[in-house]
Design an enzyme around this catalytic site. Structure first.
Site, short mmCIF file in Angstrom:
data_model
loop_
_atom_site.label_atom_id
_atom_site.label_comp_id
_atom_site.label_asym_id
_atom_site.label_seq_id
_atom_site.Cartn_x
_atom_site.Cartn_y
_atom_site.Cartn_z
N CYS A 193 -12.54 -3.11 -0.88
CA CYS A 193 -13.54 -2.76 0.12
C CYS A 193 -13.03 -3.12 1.52
O CYS A 193 -12.36 -4.12 1.71
CB CYS A 193 -14.89 -3.47 -0.06
SG CYS A 193 -15.66 -3.14 -1.64
N ARG B 153 -8.22 0.19 1.13
CA ARG B 153 -8.84 -0.93 0.43
C ARG B 153 -9.88 -0.47 -0.59
O ARG B 153 -10.44 -1.29 -1.33
CB ARG B 153 -9.52 -1.86 1.44
CG ARG B 153 -8.57 -2.40 2.48
CD ARG B 153 -9.31 -3.27 3.47
NE ARG B 153 -9.82 -4.46 2.82
CZ ARG B 153 -9.13 -5.58 2.68
NH1 ARG B 153 -7.92 -5.67 3.15
NH2 ARG B 153 -9.65 -6.62 2.07
N TRP C 134 -14.68 -0.18 -2.89
CA TRP C 134 -13.98 -0.16 -4.16
C TRP C 134 -14.99 -0.76 -5.15
O TRP C 134 -15.29 -1.95 -5.09
CB TRP C 134 -12.70 -0.99 -4.09
CG TRP C 134 -11.83 -0.87 -5.30
CD1 TRP C 134 -10.92 0.10 -5.53
CD2 TRP C 134 -11.79 -1.76 -6.42
NE1 TRP C 134 -10.30 -0.13 -6.74
CE2 TRP C 134 -10.81 -1.25 -7.31
CE3 TRP C 134 -12.47 -2.93 -6.77
CZ2 TRP C 134 -10.50 -1.88 -8.51
CZ3 TRP C 134 -12.16 -3.55 -7.98
CH2 TRP C 134 -11.18 -3.01 -8.82
N ASN D 62 -17.71 -7.37 1.62
CA ASN D 62 -16.50 -7.23 0.81
C ASN D 62 -16.36 -8.51 -0.01
O ASN D 62 -16.33 -9.60 0.58
CB ASN D 62 -15.29 -7.04 1.73
CG ASN D 62 -13.97 -7.21 1.00
OD1 ASN D 62 -13.88 -6.96 -0.20
ND2 ASN D 62 -12.95 -7.62 1.71
N GLY D 63 -16.28 -8.38 -1.32
CA GLY D 63 -16.17 -9.57 -2.18
C GLY D 63 -17.08 -9.41 -3.38
O GLY D 63 -17.53 -8.30 -3.68
N GLU E 145 9.82 -2.95 -11.43
CA GLU E 145 9.21 -2.49 -10.19
C GLU E 145 9.23 -0.95 -10.10
O GLU E 145 8.25 -0.33 -9.69
CB GLU E 145 9.92 -3.13 -8.98
CG GLU E 145 9.46 -2.68 -7.62
CD GLU E 145 7.97 -2.85 -7.34
OE1 GLU E 145 7.27 -3.50 -8.12
OE2 GLU E 145 7.52 -2.27 -6.33
N LYS F 65 5.93 1.42 -9.77
CA LYS F 65 5.76 2.42 -8.69
C LYS F 65 5.39 3.77 -9.29
O LYS F 65 4.49 4.45 -8.84
CB LYS F 65 7.03 2.60 -7.87
CG LYS F 65 7.39 1.59 -6.84
CD LYS F 65 6.48 1.43 -5.68
CE LYS F 65 5.33 0.51 -5.99
NZ LYS F 65 5.46 -0.87 -5.67
N GLU G 128 1.76 3.88 -10.90
CA GLU G 128 0.59 3.75 -10.02
C GLU G 128 0.36 4.97 -9.14
O GLU G 128 -0.78 5.28 -8.82
CB GLU G 128 0.64 2.46 -9.19
CG GLU G 128 1.68 2.40 -8.12
CD GLU G 128 1.68 1.08 -7.36
OE1 GLU G 128 0.61 0.57 -7.06
OE2 GLU G 128 2.78 0.59 -7.06
N HIS H 75 15.43 -2.98 -30.33
CA HIS H 75 14.54 -3.87 -31.10
C HIS H 75 13.14 -3.27 -31.21
O HIS H 75 12.17 -3.99 -31.46
CB HIS H 75 14.50 -5.25 -30.43
CG HIS H 75 15.83 -5.93 -30.45
ND1 HIS H 75 16.35 -6.50 -31.59
CD2 HIS H 75 16.77 -6.06 -29.49
CE1 HIS H 75 17.55 -6.99 -31.32
NE2 HIS H 75 17.83 -6.73 -30.05
N LYS I 279 -5.56 -1.76 -1.97
CA LYS I 279 -4.38 -2.49 -1.49
C LYS I 279 -4.54 -3.99 -1.63
O LYS I 279 -3.63 -4.67 -2.06
CB LYS I 279 -4.15 -2.12 -0.02
CG LYS I 279 -2.94 -2.80 0.58
CD LYS I 279 -1.78 -1.85 0.66
CE LYS I 279 -0.51 -2.51 1.11
NZ LYS I 279 0.59 -2.20 0.18
C1 F6R Z 1 1.91 -2.30 -6.22
C2 F6R Z 1 1.16 -3.21 -5.40
C3 F6R Z 1 0.46 -4.34 -6.05
C4 F6R Z 1 0.55 -5.59 -5.15
C5 F6R Z 1 -0.32 -6.71 -5.74
C6 F6R Z 1 -0.21 -7.97 -4.93
O1 F6R Z 1 2.55 -1.34 -5.45
O2 F6R Z 1 1.09 -3.05 -4.21
O3 F6R Z 1 0.95 -4.59 -7.31
O4 F6R Z 1 1.88 -5.99 -5.06
O5 F6R Z 1 -1.65 -6.29 -5.78
O6 F6R Z 1 -0.63 -7.78 -3.62
P1 F6R Z 1 -0.28 -8.82 -2.51
O7 F6R Z 1 1.20 -8.81 -2.32
O8 F6R Z 1 -1.00 -8.38 -1.29
O9 F6R Z 1 -0.73 -10.16 -3.01
#
Ligand code: F6R
Length: 611
Positions: free
Chosen positions: A2, A27, A74, A100-101, A487, A491, A494, A510, A606
């Site tokens: 949010c 967000r 969100w 937000n929360g 990683e 990517k 997501e 395995h 995010k």
């Molecule tokens: C993936 C991504 C998330 C963040 C995770 C931690 O692309 O962005 O996996 O890495 O939510 O977020 P931060 O770094 O803000 O704690």
């Protein structure tokens, strides 16, 4: 999760709120809404869907007020719908709130309010807040600003959980009250106007002077003044901080998407992370981290704790610290760490990596580590973020604002900073001098090497066109290349919604190799000369079973793979910084081919400020 935005000034609030919400949409984007104070009282326009959809609601044209609040959601409690959208009003319609929360005790508070004849329209946890404010306001007297502030403070005393809240009241048409606890909120100071936002970039084009609230600090805002109070209603002094980010860094600058812009910004962001912290012929400089040699000698473990991409950076960091400092390192997801009573004490050094500095699990894990006596270092990208107020030391990546939900430039900057910290420790511990000298030179070469890797874009785009309709993609690698596989796989899933998994190359046989069949794509990362032969054997095993192969390597390979992306040679400890870039681009171009919203993938936000 949010985003909230607010404006108190002389201009019409609506366009400022919409502009801020559009920038905060990363967000959450399940629903959006704004409320302003008009002559006839508070007016609110909200709906399910994106912020831009608000402009299609005809009643928005009647919002002319110069003070207002906005929210992009969100969804947590209650499905995305118009009724569940913020702002929420109390039963009298005189108090409006965006939040937000998560209010953990909202069910009890609802019961309490229902017993006092309050009704609820939505399924949200938030709706208790304006009604509680009304409840406490009614028990006050007079019409002074103090009565409004006291009602908000008293209401917040009842809340358990996390919140960043903005409150409007039709009784106080020139004011807004804001407060935060475990959710982000900043106040931007202007001339005869003030701005409120969940993050700095959303209002960076209006001001560079910001107040950062600590937990349970309240701000009483009017056009010309901001007064701060603690939870006991005592006035407190706060100084504004000037932010050096330029407003352009929060724009797309001609790129189709923020993600593509941020991928391409990596030469610059890495250069900024390095800054003057290391140079070829002198010792590293980390003025914000004055840990002594005797302390470093006393620690018997480093714990790196983070979530998602930041945790993957931590996994690469493990290789670097163990190699240079010869201290055992464990890496763990913050959401696991905090629930298993970890064995840590004053001999543990805990590193918390978080781009946003707001991730709820990472902050909670840091608090736990501190309570057990460990020294804590936060690595964050956002100056003044919540985690920086909790950690013993905070080091910033200086990668510039990262807006796309999928993290790219923050990841590479996190690994660069981890490498610099490891170098700093090893220098203090007088270990591996020669390795350190070589590594420093290699780190300094990274920005130009990243530029080189970015030139493979077209080749990667072509491969994306070949595989974008696939259902499963596998990522494999050995040693530090396995961390890059994790990683790369994250990517892809997501932003393209393609199922993908990452395995250590040697683990394939395995079990997972049973999933390899004709035409399945296997992405393989191969950057360690010593592991080439073994890794090639693993790749051959999948080729034999009909897999398509996309290889990222800095080695000379004389094999007939479907696509080979060559990257420059570097020290294997920092190789993920180069090898991840083709995988970021692959995920990006696949998502584009599928016609998806790259910057705002479904179900994601995010900053994960809920647990
Ligand atoms: C993936 C991504 C998330 C963040 C995770 C931690 O692309 O962005 O996996 O890495 O939510 O977020 P931060 O770094 O803000 O704690």
């Amino acid at each position: 999760m949010c985003g909230i935005v607010g404006y108190v000034g002389e201009k019409q609030a609506k366009p400022i709120l919409i502009n801020g919400l559009l920038r905060l949409e990363y967000r959450g984007y399940d629903s959006a809404g704004i409320a302003t104070i008009e002559k006839a009282g508070i007016k609110c326009v909200k709906n399910k869907g994106r912020v831009s959809d608000l402009n299609n609601i005809s009643s928005i044209n009647s919002l002319e007020g110069t003070i207002g609040i906005g929210h992009t959601r969100w969804a947590t409690h209650g499905k995305p719908s118009s009724t569940n959208s913020h702002p929420h009003l109390d039963n009298s319609g005189n108090f409006a709130v965006v939040h937000n929360g998560i209010i953990e005790n909202y069910a009890d508070l609802r019961d309490f309010l229902k017993s006092h004849h309050y009704n609820f329209l939505s399924e949200t946890d938030t709706e208790v807040i304006p009604n509680l404010i009304h409840f406490y306001y009614e028990s006050g007297k007079g019409s002074s600003q103090k009565r409004f502030l006291k009602a908000v403070i008293d209401a917040c005393k009842m809340l358990k959980g996390s919140y960043a809240i903005e409150v409007l009241s039709s009784y106080y048409p020139d004011n807004m009250i804001v407060v935060r606890k475990d959710s982000p909120l900043v106040i931007g100071k202007g001339e005869n106007e003030n701005y409120i936002s969940s993050d700095i970039p959303a209002i960076l084009s209006f001001t560079k002077d910001f107040y950062l609230l600590n937990d349970k600090e309240f701000a009483f805002i009017s056009r010309n003044s901001i007064e701060f109070y603690d939870e006991n209603n005592r006035p407190i002094e706060k100084q504004a901080k000037s932010i050096t980010w330029d407003a352009g860094s929060a724009e797309k600058n001609g790129f189709a998407d923020f993600m593509l812009k941020e991928i391409n910004e990596q030469p610059k962001s890495i250069r900024e992370t390095i800054g003057s912290r290391i140079s070829a012929n002198s010792e590293s400089i980390l003025p914000d981290l004055n840990l002594t040699k005797s302390f470093l000698k006393s620690i018997n473990k480093i714990s790196i704790i983070a979530c998602g991409t930041a945790m993957h950076a931590g996994l690469a960091g493990k290789f670097i610290f163990e190699n240079l400092c010869e201290i055992p390192v464990e890496v763990e997801a913050a959401s696991e760490f905090r629930y298993r009573n970890p064995i840590i004490n004053e001999k543990t050094l805990c590193l918390f990596i978080t781009q946003s500095g707001e991730t709820a699990d990472t902050i909670a894990a840091l608090k736990l580590a501190k309570s057990k006596g460990a020294k804590t270092i936060a690595i964050s990208n956002v100056v003044g973020s919540s985690i920086s107020r909790e950690a013993d030391y905070t080091l910033y990546t200086h990668a510039g604002p990262e807006i796309a939900v999928a993290s790219t430039k923050a990841y590479t900057s996190q690994i660069v900073l981890l490498a610099i910290i490891a170098i700093n420790f090893a220098e203090k511990l007088e270990k591996n001098n020669q390795k350190i000298d070589e590594l420093k030179k290699d780190i300094l070469l990274l920005p130009s090497q990243v530029e080189e890797v970015l030139k493979s874009s077209d080749k990667i785009k072509d491969f994306a066109k070949r595989i974008y309709k696939e259902k499963d993609v596998f990522f494999i690698g050995r040693g530090i290349d396995y961390t890059t596989s994790l990683e790369g796989s994250l990517k892809l899933k997501e932003i393209s919604y393609i199922h993908s998994e990452a395995y250590p190359s040697g683990e394939l046989k395995h079990g997972p190799i049973a999933l390899i069949e004709n035409n399945v794509t296997v992405v393989s990362i191969l950057t360690n000369r010593l592991l080439v032969e073994k890794s090639i054997s693993n790749i051959q095993e999948v080729v034999t079973r009909g897999a398509k192969t996309f290889i990222v390597t800095n080695q000379e390979l004389n094999y007939d793979f479907d696509e080979v992306i060559k990257i420059p040679k570097t020290n294997s400890l920092i190789s993920p910084i180069l090898s991840i870039i083709p995988l970021q681009l692959l995920a990006y171009y696949i998502s584009k081919e599928k016609g998806l919203d790259v910057d705002k993938p479904r179900n994601l936000a995010k900053s994960v400020t809920v647990e």
